[in-house]
Structures are given as C-alpha cells and as structure tokens.
Design an enzyme around this catalytic site. Structure first.
Site, short mmCIF file in Angstrom:
data_model
loop_
_atom_site.label_atom_id
_atom_site.label_comp_id
_atom_site.label_asym_id
_atom_site.label_seq_id
_atom_site.Cartn_x
_atom_site.Cartn_y
_atom_site.Cartn_z
N ASP A 118 46.56 50.85 41.78
CA ASP A 118 47.25 49.21 41.31
C ASP A 118 46.67 48.56 40.52
O ASP A 118 46.68 47.40 40.72
CB ASP A 118 47.68 48.51 42.37
CG ASP A 118 49.15 47.27 41.92
OD1 ASP A 118 49.70 47.96 40.72
OD2 ASP A 118 48.92 46.13 42.63
N HIS A 149 46.70 41.65 51.20
CA HIS A 149 47.13 43.22 51.38
C HIS A 149 45.20 43.18 51.32
O HIS A 149 44.67 42.87 50.45
CB HIS A 149 48.23 43.98 51.29
CG HIS A 149 47.60 43.40 49.71
ND1 HIS A 149 48.88 43.10 48.93
CD2 HIS A 149 46.99 44.46 48.08
CE1 HIS A 149 49.10 42.32 47.45
NE2 HIS A 149 48.21 43.73 47.15
N GLN A 189 49.09 49.90 50.31
CA GLN A 189 48.06 48.41 49.49
C GLN A 189 48.79 47.92 51.35
O GLN A 189 50.27 47.62 50.98
CB GLN A 189 49.00 47.59 48.95
CG GLN A 189 48.29 47.95 47.33
CD GLN A 189 48.98 47.14 45.96
OE1 GLN A 189 50.22 47.84 46.07
NE2 GLN A 189 48.35 46.89 45.51
N ARG A 208 41.66 33.21 41.39
CA ARG A 208 43.76 33.50 41.23
C ARG A 208 44.01 34.32 42.43
O ARG A 208 43.73 35.10 43.05
CB ARG A 208 44.16 34.59 40.06
CG ARG A 208 44.83 35.41 40.18
CD ARG A 208 45.29 36.34 39.21
NE ARG A 208 46.44 37.05 39.00
CZ ARG A 208 47.55 37.10 39.29
NH1 ARG A 208 46.43 37.97 41.01
NH2 ARG A 208 48.50 38.27 39.29
N ASP A 265 46.30 36.07 44.61
CA ASP A 265 47.46 36.70 44.85
C ASP A 265 48.14 36.81 45.52
O ASP A 265 48.92 36.70 46.42
CB ASP A 265 46.94 38.52 44.43
CG ASP A 265 47.80 39.23 43.79
OD1 ASP A 265 48.37 39.51 42.79
OD2 ASP A 265 48.02 40.02 44.92
N GLU A 286 49.85 32.62 41.94
CA GLU A 286 50.42 33.11 41.69
C GLU A 286 51.57 33.16 42.48
O GLU A 286 51.55 34.52 43.24
CB GLU A 286 49.77 34.82 41.34
CG GLU A 286 50.77 35.88 39.74
CD GLU A 286 50.58 37.38 41.45
OE1 GLU A 286 51.78 37.45 40.63
OE2 GLU A 286 50.61 36.64 42.17
N HIS A 328 49.44 40.78 32.61
CA HIS A 328 48.42 42.68 33.34
C HIS A 328 50.42 43.12 33.56
O HIS A 328 49.91 43.89 33.55
CB HIS A 328 47.55 42.52 34.00
CG HIS A 328 48.40 42.16 35.63
ND1 HIS A 328 48.38 40.50 35.27
CD2 HIS A 328 48.28 42.60 36.48
CE1 HIS A 328 48.29 40.77 37.13
NE2 HIS A 328 48.50 41.58 37.22
N ASP A 329 51.03 41.73 33.98
CA ASP A 329 52.38 42.00 34.35
C ASP A 329 53.15 42.45 33.90
O ASP A 329 53.29 41.94 33.21
CB ASP A 329 53.03 40.97 36.39
CG ASP A 329 51.84 41.74 37.27
OD1 ASP A 329 51.81 43.02 37.42
OD2 ASP A 329 51.71 41.13 37.91
N ARG A 357 54.38 48.92 33.36
CA ARG A 357 53.02 47.47 32.83
C ARG A 357 51.47 48.35 32.37
O ARG A 357 51.42 47.43 31.72
CB ARG A 357 52.88 47.52 34.43
CG ARG A 357 53.29 46.41 35.42
CD ARG A 357 53.20 46.24 35.88
NE ARG A 357 52.58 46.47 37.45
CZ ARG A 357 52.12 46.45 37.90
NH1 ARG A 357 52.23 45.13 39.01
NH2 ARG A 357 51.75 47.00 39.10
#
Ligand code: GLC
Ligand code: GLC
Length: 648
Positions: free
Chosen positions: A153, A196, A264, A294, A296, A338, A402-403, A527
């Site tokens: 990922d 995760h 994950q 950041r 997540d 995020e 990036h998403d 993505r």
C-alpha cells in the site's frame, strides 16, 4: 458528575506522587549522568500528567491493571527523554518560545516518495538544493519504513517503525538527513501509521505464531460471530480488495480486522499495551529528528460494536494521549491528522491538545468541484462556515496528494444551496473520469462500489486540470486554459492561509502515468496513476520558460514568492466575500494589521465585478499586488479567464 471529575484530578496528583519516586529510583544512573534532562522531564510531566491521566483513565480505567501499564508508559517516556539528542532538545526550547511558528507565511510544504522522487535517502539529500530553490520548509517523505514486498500500500503497511526499508537507506541515514534538512530550515515530516501494522511486523508474526499477548494487540476472531455483528454498521473502505472489514487467514484459522488491505492488520487500542508500544515507536522516531507526524487514518483507530467505528470519542482520547506524551518528552513535535471524513468530524481532530495541523480535504475537494462547475458557491460557503480553526492550529491546504479525491462535502451544506449531494457526487465522478460532455479532465475511478454507487477519483493535478487532454486531443488554446487551472488551484492554496502543501511533480505539471496498469502489484490500485517517478526531463526544463514545465514552474514560483512576501498571508484568519459573481471566489485575509483581498475566477470566461465590491470591503482598487485585473471606465472590474488577483 463535577465531583467525579474533581476526584480524578486528585487521583492524578496522587498517582504521580506515588510513581515519581519509583521512576527516580529506577533511573538513578541516568539521572546522575544527565540531571538537566530529568529536571526538564519532571517539569513537563508535572504540567501534562493530569491530562494524560484523565485520558488513560477514560480509555483503560475499567482495567484492573491500568496503573501497571501507566507506570510502564512513564518509564518509556523518561527513557526517551534521556535519549533525546541535544540538538532536538534545543529545538524543543525554541519551539516552546515560538509555538505558532508553523503559521508563518514563510512555511511551505512539499511531499514526495523517496524512491520515486530520488531513488533513496541519499538521493533525497542530493535534492536539498532543489527543495530550497522551490522554497520548501516542510518535507513530507512518504512512508519509508520496512514494508512487505511486493504489496505494501505504498508503504502504509509498516513492518517495523524502527527500520528504514532497505533499498531506501538506514535509520542512521534518516537521522542524518533530518539534521541536514533542519540546518537548511526544512522540517522533516513522516507518517505514523497508527491504525495498523503490516502482517509481517514482529507483533503480527508473534500473533500468528499463537502468542496470546500479541494476539491481543490485534482484532483476531475464531469465527464470523463477532465480525458479523460489527459489519452491520461498518463502511467498506477498499471494497475492490475485500468486502467488509475482515480477512480470513487459513494458516491461523481466524478472521483478522483489516480495514484496508488484508496485509494491514488493525491494532486493538482497547489494549493499553498497544497504546504504550505505539507511544514508544512515536518517541523513538521523534528522537531521530522527525518534527511533524502525519497521523494516518486516525478516524479508524477505535472500534465499538454498534457504531461505524469511525471518529469515536476514544479515537480522540488516543490522539490526545499521544500529544500529551510528546509535550512531555519532545515538545517541538506537531501532529497532522489525516481524517478524510465528513467536515463535521474533520475539525474535531484539530486542537493544540490533539492535532495542531490537519489536511483540509474539504477545500481540496471543493477546489476541484468549482473547476468542474465554474461555480464557487460550495467553496465560498465552506470558507465562510467551515474554515475557522481554534487558536494555535492550522490547515494544511493542498490541491493533490498521493490518495484519491473523495467528495467529502456535507450533504446538508449542499442541500442549502439546492444541490443534491448524491447526484452531485455522481456528476463529479463522471466529470473527472472525462465522461461528462465537455469535460477537460482525464481522471481514473478509484474503488467504485456498485452496491453504494460510491466512487472516488485518481489522477495528477495536471491531468485532472485538462493538460493531458489538451496536449493529446486539443490544441494550444486548451493547453493555456489547463495551465491556468493548475495555477488557479495553487493560487488559492498559497493565499488561503495555513500551510500550503505541494505534491511534488505538480510544480512542473506532471501528467498521469498509466504504466501502473502493467505492474501486477499496482494494477488494481488506480492511485498509482498519480504516483509517477520524478520526470528528469521536466525537472531539467524547469528554468526554461519556453518549455511547458518551465512555464508552469516559473509561475508556481511566483505564487510561492507572493505568499512569502506578504505577511498578511500568514495565520489562518479569513473572511469570505460575496463577489456578486457565481464564478469568482473572493476572500479577505487579515494578519497583524495587513489586509488583503483575494479574487479567483473559476471560469474560462471573463467575469465582471462591480467596483463597490472592492471598495465596500475597504480595499484600494488601485493597489493591485498580484494579477492583471482590468478596470472599465465605469469602475467595473474585469477578471480574465481563471484570473488570480490580490488587492492590498
Ligand atoms: C491513508 C493513506 C492511504 C492508505 C491508508 C491506509 O488513508 O493516505 O494511502 O491507503 O491510509 O493506511
Ligand atoms: C479511506 C481513508 C482515507 C484515504 C482512503 C485511501 O477513505 O479514510 O483517509 O484517503 O481510504 O484511499
């Protein structure tokens, strides 16, 4: 109720009075070697223990062994305080003196993948002159920790928070890089993937091997009974990969909670061991020189039967707990959340005690919405009603990341403007996939869910803004318009306040890269269309204004200069202004006595603004600081297509 709270404060000071001597005894040697570190630690602990205790009690107060875990946590914190390098302790002191440093108009963020942008950490080091040329003071390196291969990922499956993924470099190199960046005025930003770990993390491996202490760190279930109960109320996040939130593993004959990919594994924060271990990982990385984390996927970290398991109060308590820990050990650290969720929920993560920074997914989505519709109504409404943040915090405003782009505006807000949220999202998805007649965009759908009609959009800024289509199918006029769109979006992000964040590659108008379709490990995740390797040719042309990358780069640099030269763009105070034109966004910025008026035309047509809009808001229409508006004799202001204007 009040009495209960008061009691807890008393309990907190009692607990601290009991635990401190134990800690002091356990650390005699370290204290003797470094009495100053101990003094600072105790001073910070005394200031923040009460809050930490309240949070820990809220999360784990019903467990008989709470104090045992709390004592362990304090030990880890003290250990990290002693290990904190001298230069970072100095940084802590500086930032304590200047806690709002991140609100300066000098601050500018950039984000990239280590491998795709520069090969490895040494390559990133070699790019420092480029980061300085661009004006970055904040560099987010996408996840670079040890990760499974081939699927991970994009690094968001972490196999060890203490090891750099081997091809990228080593932890020692990372620490060295952080020092070099800091010497150049650039803060290192890294992800802390708290929801995760990868299925190859040591904790997961031990859980798989059957160790009960490690199984308790994850959500592992022998059969469908409990997963079925939870799934009644859960949203599917990656429905392409697996339905629901659980994955069956034949080797351990169990269902494992996997909100994202099956590799994950969600951590179970109802277990204080998980909270403590993640705190240790956080402090370890803070001591390597990470300045901003950041955080997540924060929305998902606490699970409660019968709820959506998103944005629960305990998730906030966990983040505030992590925050309190950094205040004690590494007070220069900032958190960025995020949370790509409903705007009502996004703001709940933002406070000096939780995350001082947050992505602004609403601004991002509505910028793209305004480009598609040529209407600024939703965006203006969002600036008016949803932009203001508590003191001591800031938005991170961005155009692309990036998403995928999720259309996370509020349906209730849209309804007040007569817009049906569901239909409008369908339109936006059609538009950005390029299926809507007249669309300029070349986007790719992400996680289209036929059951719910949900869909998100992938694509680079340039391709979504029309450059790809213009270059391939249209002509120079359309190319011009596409460039203007790219700059318009960045203009808003550079002037709206908070921290502007550039997705590196966008400054030279990088197009979609469809080669991911040939890569078995990426072909199912669109993505990757907007995660291309840095384009060496584009970068080498950036200073040549006769090339396309050069033109975009030059103008992007002008926008950056604009931000850095106007102190009025610092901070986050913003007032939406009704421009009397549906396509022209207007807002006033105010900082330390400087007032600025920003106008942005979201259409390929000229738009007129009555003179009094400028004057009514007490701006001097003669003082144009940026852009080339035209004044008619009547006083009417004409804004060219996609014009960006600043009045003083
Ligand atoms: C965040 C990341 C995304 C990742 C997910 C799971 O949303 O931005 O890229 O897939 O978390 O870690
Ligand atoms: C989920 C997360 C979001 C992320 C996305 C990954 O929706 O909430 O943060 O962007 O997954 O694409």
């Amino acid at each position: 109720m009040k009495a209960g709270i008061l009691d807890l404060h008393r309990e907190a000071s009692r607990v601290l009075a009991r635990l401190l001597p134990n800690l002091e005894q356990a650390l005699t040697v370290s204290i003797k070697e470094d009495p100053q570190a101990w003094k600072t630690f105790v001073r910070h602990l005394e200031a923040h223990f009460d809050h930490l205790f309240q949070l820990y009690h809220l999360l784990y107060g019903t467990r008989y062994d709470m104090l045992f875990h709390l004592e362990n946590l304090l030990k880890s914190m003290a250990k990290a305080a002693f290990e904190r390098p001298a230069d970072l302790r100095e940084l802590d002191r500086q930032r304590e003196q200047d806690p709002l440093w991140f609100q300066s108009n000098q601050v500018l963020g950039g984000v990239c993948y280590v491998d795709l942008f520069a090969g490895n950490l040494q390559g990133i080091r070699a790019k420092i002159p480029y980061f300085k040329e661009l004006g970055l003071t904040y560099l987010h390196l996408m996840p670079l920790f040890k990760m499974p291969e081939p699927e991970n990922d994009g690094g968001y499956a972490v196999s060890s928070f203490r090891e750099v993924h081997l091809p990228l470099g080593t932890m020692a190199e990372l620490a060295q890089l952080s020092r070099e960046l800091r010497a150049e005025g650039i803060s290192l930003v890294l992800d802390l993937v708290i929801n995760h770990t990868s299925n190859e993390h040591e904790w997961a491996l031990k859980a798989k091997a059957g160790d009960p202490d490690y199984r308790d760190m994850y959500g592992i279930f022998p059969d469908r009974t409990v997963p079925d109960l939870y799934e009644k109320t859960l949203r599917e996040i990656f429905p392409d990969e697996h339905p629901g939130a659980f994955t069956w593993f034949e080797d351990i004959k169990s269902w494992v909670w996997t909100t994202f990919h099956s590799y994950q594994w969600d951590l179970d924060y109802s277990n204080p061991v998980v909270f403590n271990r993640m705190s240790e990982e956080l402090l370890f990385l803070a001591n390597q020189g990470v300045e901003i984390f950041r955080l997540d996927a924060v929305a998902f970290i606490w699970k409660e039967l019968g709820t959506s398991c998103e944005n629960l109060p305990e998730a906030h308590a966990i983040l505030q707990g992590f925050n309190a820990i950094t205040r004690v050990v590494a007070p220069s650290i900032l958190f960025k959340s995020e949370a790509i969720v409903h705007p009502d929920e996004v703001v709940k993560y933002i406070s000096p005690e939780e995350c001082q920074l947050s992505y602004n997914p609403l601004l991002m989505a509505l910028l793209w919405n305004s480009l598609a519709t040529r209407e600024v109504n939703l965006l203006s409404q969002a600036l008016e009603e949803r932009f203001e943040l508590p003191e001591g915090t800031a938005w991170v405003n961005y155009v692309r990341c990036h998403d995928d782009i999720g259309w996370t505006f509020s349906d209730e807000d849209a309804a007040r403007l007569g817009i049906n949220g569901y239909d409008h999202r369908r339109f936006l998805n059609e538009f950005y996939r390029g299926r809507f007649t007249g669309s300029f965009a070349r986007g790719v759908p992400f996680q289209e869910n036929p059951k719910t009609g949900d869909c998100r959009i992938s694509g680079t800024c340039a391709s979504l803004a029309g450059l790809e289509k213009a270059l391939i199918e249209e002509g120079p006029e359309e190319v011009e318009l596409a460039i203007k769109r790219i700059l318009l979006l960045h203009f808003v992000v550079m002037t709206a306040g908070g921290v502007p964040l550039i997705y590196l590659g966008d400054e030279i108008a990088t197009l979609n890269d469809y080669s991911y379709l040939e890569d078995p490990k990426h072909k199912n995740d669109s993505r990757w269309v907007h995660r291309p390797a840095a384009d060496p040719e584009g970068y080498s042309q950036r200073l040549d204004a006769s090339t396309l990358p050069g033109r975009v780069y030059n103008q992007m640099r002008e926008l950056i200069e604009l931000r850095k030269s106007l102190p009025g763009l610092a901070g986050g105070k913003l007032e939406a202004i009704d421009t009397r034109s549906g396509s022209v966004l207007g807002f006033a910025r105010l900082h330390q006595g400087e007032r600025l008026l920003i106008l942005a035309n979201f259409s390929e047509r000229e738009h007129a603004i009555p003179e009094w809009v400028v004057q009514e808001n007490k701006f001097n229409h003669k003082k144009v600081l940026f852009g080339e508006p035209e004044f008619m004799e009547s006083g009417t202001l004409w804004l060219p297509p996609y014009a960006c204007v600043v009045f003083g």
